[in-house]
Design a protein around this motif. Structure first.
Motif, PDB file in Angstrom:
ATOM      1  N   TYR A 220      -8.388  -6.608  11.309  1.00 38.91           N
ATOM      2  CA  TYR A 220      -6.979  -6.917  11.125  1.00 38.91           C
ATOM      3  C   TYR A 220      -6.710  -7.643   9.808  1.00 38.91           C
ATOM      4  O   TYR A 220      -5.542  -7.817   9.442  1.00 38.91           O
ATOM      5  N   ALA A 223      -5.076  -5.316   7.418  1.00 42.50           N
ATOM      6  CA  ALA A 223      -3.723  -5.020   7.895  1.00 42.50           C
ATOM      7  C   ALA A 223      -2.774  -6.163   7.550  1.00 42.50           C
ATOM      8  O   ALA A 223      -1.620  -5.928   7.147  1.00 42.50           O
ATOM      9  N   ALA A 226      -2.084  -5.994   3.840  1.00 41.32           N
ATOM     10  CA  ALA A 226      -1.156  -4.906   3.536  1.00 41.32           C
ATOM     11  C   ALA A 226       0.274  -5.278   3.915  1.00 41.32           C
ATOM     12  O   ALA A 226       1.236  -4.962   3.188  1.00 41.32           O
ATOM     13  N   PHE A 227       0.438  -5.973   5.032  1.00 41.46           N
ATOM     14  CA  PHE A 227       1.772  -6.401   5.448  1.00 41.46           C
ATOM     15  C   PHE A 227       2.371  -7.389   4.455  1.00 41.46           C
ATOM     16  O   PHE A 227       3.564  -7.318   4.119  1.00 41.46           O
TER      17      PHE A 227
END
Length: 497
Positions: A220, A223, A226-227
């Protein structure tokens, strides 16, 4: 590879605590600088997040936490030392308060990191563990400034954020910036921990069953990164997020503001007086529309003195408005003798066209500790109704005791003030205390005596005390209480000794 191996050995040796604390202390000094952005905060928080994983489970957790507290305290106080020395008139007090506030803030940071580490061990979800620090960090710096009387002073919440996240400020406020800083700190910390532990080898042993959970925990991290990167994209389309002005900008006029600060080199006064501020204001009243005096520039002892000063300022200005900041002493309502006073800090906006100030405002919420440590003036700034007109030692009619009074300009500000005997001669070194005592001393006669009590326990000292009380007109007034006739006479006028 050799450099990476040496770095791992350095962090794994007995000097691990010293290395981590030193790095965090240096980073925190950049993060706590007045002009800092969230970049140093991200680096410091990522180092704290990493160090918590090796500090709290160890047997030296208490020692390491103490070193960490000292390092963050010093690191957060150093960049603010220069500004704090001018906060109060006494440098040591400013220095002490700075380190006290820094220690309190550092304690909150360490407690928050410890809570995050403890809860992360109880949470099974890998996503929940990654998002735990941003949630705790943003909650802390949303709550602390709200409860603290000094607001965001010496907090880790930065006002200068990254340009790409500026569009979030009207939506989430400063809490959104704290969440983003903690999110990037988690990303960097997870990357460092992956490098620090090294690559995971594949084998068929029983221990390999824990590899999927470990992989899910780090899966995660990309992720989340990237967010955080996606949140930058709207900044290219939103543009200026600040609200548009109400009026027409093309028709707006400039409004100059100036600060008045009389210098010692020009006026030769360590503490500038009202005349110094007025003379300095005259020099700049044609350069700015509003001239602001520093906080507590002048001091007043009554409403009449304050109003007279306002009128003097109004008559000496031609076009500018003056923001006159002052301190005023008022009688303490809880003191029935009228010997104590309370200090109020206020500001008045004065213009030449109106006899009354446009605004008079008194502070309602003082900063704890600062007001208490402000320099105090001498006692009795509320005028005593029985204060004499001549300095020296006088009998107070209501209290029936001999008091020393002084009205020197240097220490008592030309106000008749009750002082001690030692203070009186310290304020008036030109007077000879020995000659003054010899002048007040009166010769005693031997043809008058007072019957001595038959009580054998009174002793010689008791006899002398009774003799002094029985002959009020003989003896030193320092030792004898005045009789009823003397008290009645002194209620009408004072007799200077």
């Amino acid at each position: 590879m050799v450099l990476a191996t040496n770095a791992r050995e350095l962090l794994s040796s007995g000097r691990r605590d010293l290395v981590f604390v030193s790095i965090i202390a240096v980073l925190s000094s950049f993060a706590q600088a007045p002009t800092s952005t969230i970049l140093p905060t991200i680096l410091t928080l990522s180092a704290l997040h990493t160090y918590a994983r090796v500090l709290f489970p160890s047997v030296t957790a208490k020692r390491g936490a103490s070193l960490l507290l000292g390092g963050i305290t010093v690191g957060g106080a150093v960049p603010n030392v220069a500004a704090s020395l001018e906060a109060l008139s006494a440098g040591p007090q400013s220095f002490f308060l700075l380190f006290l506030l820094s220690a309190i803030t550092s304690t909150i940071v360490i407690v928050g990191i410890y809570v995050e580490w403890a809860l992360s061990r109880q949470i099974i979800s890998p996503l929940g563990r990654i998002l735990l620090l941003p949630a705790i960090w943003s909650t802390i710096w949303c709550t602390v400034p709200y409860l603290s009387p000094v607001g965001h002073l010496l907090t880790w919440s930065r006002g200068a954020t990254l340009g790409g996240y500026g569009w979030l400020i009207p939506v989430l406020g400063t809490s959104g910036q704290d969440w983003i800083a903690a999110g990037w700190a988690v990303v960097l910390s997870e990357v460092f921990q992956t490098w620090y532990m090294g690559p995971v080898e594949d084998d068929d042993s029983e221990g390999s069953e824990s590899q999927p959970a470990h992989s899910n925990a780090h899966a995660y991290t990309p992720a989340l990164a990237a967010f955080l990167l996606l949140l930058i994209i709207p900044s290219y389309f939103v543009g200026n997020v600040l609200p548009m002005p109400v009026g027409n900008v093309d028709e707006a006029t400039t409004f100059g503001v100036g600060c008045i600060n009389p210098t010692f080199q020009r006026y030769k006064h360590r503490q500038p007086n009202l005349k110094d501020f007025i003379d300095e204001t005259k020099k700049y009243q044609n350069r700015a529309k509003f001239l602001l005096w520093p906080e507590g520039a002048v001091t007043f002892d009554s409403d009449a003195e304050r109003d007279a000063a306002f009128e003097t300022v109004r008559l000496n200005i031609s076009g500018a408005y003056v923001g006159l900041s002052f301190e005023q002493y008022v009688p303490d309502p809880n003191d029935k003798f009228g010997r104590k006073s309370l200090k109020k800090t206020g500001i008045a906006v004065i213009g030449k066209d109106d006899k009354e100030p446009y605004l008079t405002y008194y502070k309602r919420h003082l900063v704890p500790g600062i007001a208490a440590m402000a320099p105090k003036r001498a006692r009795h700034y509320a005028q005593d109704p029985y204060a004499p007109e001549i300095p020296g030692k006088h009998l107070h009619p209501e209290r029936s005791e001999w008091l020393w009074w002084c009205n020197c300009a240097g220490n008592c500000f030309s106000r008749m003030t009750e002082v001690s005997r030692a203070t009186y001669y310290r304020h008036n070194p030109h007077e000879d205390s020995v000659a003054h005592a010899r002048q007040r001393k009166r010769p005693r006669t031997n043809n008058q005596s007072t019957p001595v009590s038959s009580n054998s326990q009174a002793g010689p000292s008791g006899s002398s005390e009774q003799a002094a009380q029985g002959s009020g007109q003989h003896g030193n007034p320092d030792d004898a209480e005045p009789g009823p006739d003397a008290q009645k006479a002194n209620r009408k006028s004072f007799k200077h000794i």
